[in-house]
Design a protein around this motif. Structure first.
Motif, PDB file in Angstrom:
ATOM      1  N   ILE A  25      21.962  49.815  19.919  1.00  0.00           N
ATOM      2  CA  ILE A  25      22.878  49.223  20.892  1.00  0.00           C
ATOM      3  C   ILE A  25      22.227  49.097  22.262  1.00  0.00           C
ATOM      4  O   ILE A  25      22.344  48.067  22.946  1.00  0.00           O
ATOM      5  CB  ILE A  25      24.176  50.065  20.997  1.00  0.00           C
ATOM      6  N   LEU A  62      19.688  46.262  22.125  1.00  0.00           N
ATOM      7  CA  LEU A  62      20.358  44.960  22.022  1.00  0.00           C
ATOM      8  C   LEU A  62      21.017  44.551  23.329  1.00  0.00           C
ATOM      9  O   LEU A  62      21.056  43.361  23.669  1.00  0.00           O
ATOM     10  CB  LEU A  62      21.391  44.999  20.889  1.00  0.00           C
ATOM     11  N   LYS A  63      21.522  45.514  24.082  1.00  0.00           N
ATOM     12  CA  LYS A  63      22.117  45.182  25.372  1.00  0.00           C
ATOM     13  C   LYS A  63      21.069  44.675  26.358  1.00  0.00           C
ATOM     14  O   LYS A  63      21.343  43.777  27.166  1.00  0.00           O
ATOM     15  CB  LYS A  63      22.853  46.405  25.949  1.00  0.00           C
ATOM     16  N   GLU A  67      20.298  41.229  25.304  1.00  0.00           N
ATOM     17  CA  GLU A  67      21.397  40.341  25.703  1.00  0.00           C
ATOM     18  C   GLU A  67      21.168  39.795  27.114  1.00  0.00           C
ATOM     19  O   GLU A  67      21.317  38.591  27.369  1.00  0.00           O
ATOM     20  CB  GLU A  67      22.726  41.106  25.639  1.00  0.00           C
ATOM     21  N   LYS A 103      30.407  46.318  18.012  1.00  0.00           N
ATOM     22  CA  LYS A 103      29.886  46.109  19.364  1.00  0.00           C
ATOM     23  C   LYS A 103      28.958  44.898  19.433  1.00  0.00           C
ATOM     24  O   LYS A 103      28.808  44.282  20.488  1.00  0.00           O
ATOM     25  CB  LYS A 103      29.148  47.362  19.845  1.00  0.00           C
ATOM     26  N   CYS A 104      28.347  44.580  18.296  1.00  0.00           N
ATOM     27  CA  CYS A 104      27.403  43.459  18.278  1.00  0.00           C
ATOM     28  C   CYS A 104      28.092  42.119  18.066  1.00  0.00           C
ATOM     29  O   CYS A 104      27.804  41.146  18.761  1.00  0.00           O
ATOM     30  CB  CYS A 104      26.363  43.674  17.177  1.00  0.00           C
ATOM     31  N   GLY A 118      31.793  41.168  22.007  1.00  0.00           N
ATOM     32  CA  GLY A 118      30.582  41.947  21.836  1.00  0.00           C
ATOM     33  C   GLY A 118      29.341  41.260  22.376  1.00  0.00           C
ATOM     34  O   GLY A 118      29.404  40.262  23.103  1.00  0.00           O
ATOM     35  N   ILE A 119      28.193  41.796  21.983  1.00  0.00           N
ATOM     36  CA  ILE A 119      26.911  41.359  22.522  1.00  0.00           C
ATOM     37  C   ILE A 119      26.593  39.911  22.161  1.00  0.00           C
ATOM     38  O   ILE A 119      26.231  39.106  23.020  1.00  0.00           O
ATOM     39  CB  ILE A 119      25.797  42.294  22.014  1.00  0.00           C
TER      40      ILE A 119
END
Length: 340
Positions: free
Chosen positions: A206, A209-210, A213, A249-250, A255-256
């Protein structure tokens, strides 16, 4: 000129003295590690270019020779390296050399305190009010602890932030692309944590990935396209190990992934409007020239990014359709995809 020569000699001696400490580092108290590395940081803060370059070289030698025994000192090093990325474009290549060494050889030596950023990652969605109140108290205690430690959030998380800073810097686009590739390697490192703690692995994914993003909306087309493809490749490669909460969350509407898609759509709309307004101000031969050279306009570059995003999103959905179809938010997510 003699004075300058002596100063340069002194600077080099400082670097050599610090590097030579590695012989006794294994028996050195942790506080001494911090004190020693803070002295390098103070040298760097002198503002003198030659001293700063020597400090960067010294840091690389310290990591290379002592990285296996460093503990509390990692936070000092990584914060300084992040500062180089954001404030010293002329030293970016020297700084990134050390960051790459850390990511390649010493990720397993970095402290990982994912709870400080993702306390809720270890709790269920249906936590009651008592849990929320207790979590609030824990956050207060952690904030106080963070202040006492000078803002330490765990050296592993600092490393991810440092890589993101080098991906964001404007001095060298090749370093930006390499930093994004290294973020992928960090995500791959998370997979190795699955046998030890799946919650830690999911938290790392996470966090990575953030950062991807944010980079996927970068103004530079090569950087955002690379980050975009890396983000979706991380989803496709490691998605089978994601928990349902991580997938939420993705890929949930808020989400992302859809955050990136919405951001790209806004940039495309803004670029198209700017191009139309620009064309209205020109006529005749000038108008012809604008059309002729429009291949590299900002609007067209963002539209190319949108095409990449759609292809990658389709690939991700196809790869995990059965798994995503069982999630409660799938209907809303599917409707959102159809509206893009």
């Amino acid at each position: 000129s003699n004075d300058n020569g002596n100063n340069n000699a002194d600077d080099k001696e400082i670097g050599l003295d610090i590097s030579n400490v590695e012989i006794d580092t294994s028996d050195t108290p942790l506080a001494m590690q911090v004190t020693l590395l803070e002295s390098v940081e103070q040298c760097f803060s002198s503002g003198r270019k030659d001293v700063q370059e020597n400090a960067m070289k010294t840091i690389y030698e310290i990591i290379q020779n002592c990285g296996h025994v460093l503990k509390d000192g990692w936070a000092v090093l990584l914060k300084l390296l992040s500062n180089v990325a954001t404030e010293h474009p002329d030293l970016v290549s020297l700084g990134f050399k050390s960051v790459q060494l850390i990511a390649d050889d010493f990720l397993g030596n970095l402290e990982l305190n994912v709870e400080k950023y993702f306390i809720d990652n270890n709790n269920d969605d249906d936590d009651d009010d008592d849990d929320e109140e207790e979590q609030g108290d824990n956050k207060q205690e952690e904030e106080e602890e963070k202040k006492e430690k000078g803002g330490d959030i765990g050296s592993f998380l600092l490393c991810i932030k440092c890589l993101a800073d080098y991906a964001m810097q404007l001095a060298d686009v090749n370093i930006s692309l390499t930093a994004i590739g290294t973020l992928w390697a960090v995500g791959d490192h998370a997979r190795q944590q699955m046998n030890n703690d799946s919650k830690v692995a999911n938290a790392i994914w996470i966090i990575v990935l953030k950062q991807l993003e944010l980079l996927s909306l970068n103004d530079r087309a090569p950087v955002r396209n690379c980050a975009l493809q890396t983000m979706f490749t991380t989803l496709v490669t490691h998605g089978e190990f994601f928990s349902m909460k991580t997938w939420g969350k993705c890929i949930a509407v808020d989400g992302i992934v859809f955050g990136v898609m919405d951001g790209i759509e806004r940039k495309c709309t803004l670029g198209d409007n700017e191009e139309k307004n620009s064309n209205k101000k020109n006529d005749g031969e000038d108008d012809y020239m604008i059309v002729h050279h429009s291949r590299d306009t900002t609007a067209k570059q963002w539209n190319e990014t949108r095409v990449i995003a759609m292809k990658e999103l389709s690939r991700t959905i196809r790869s995990f359709f059965a798994k995503l179809n069982d999630m409660e938010f799938f209907g809303i997510m599917w409707a959102e995809i159809l509206n893009i």
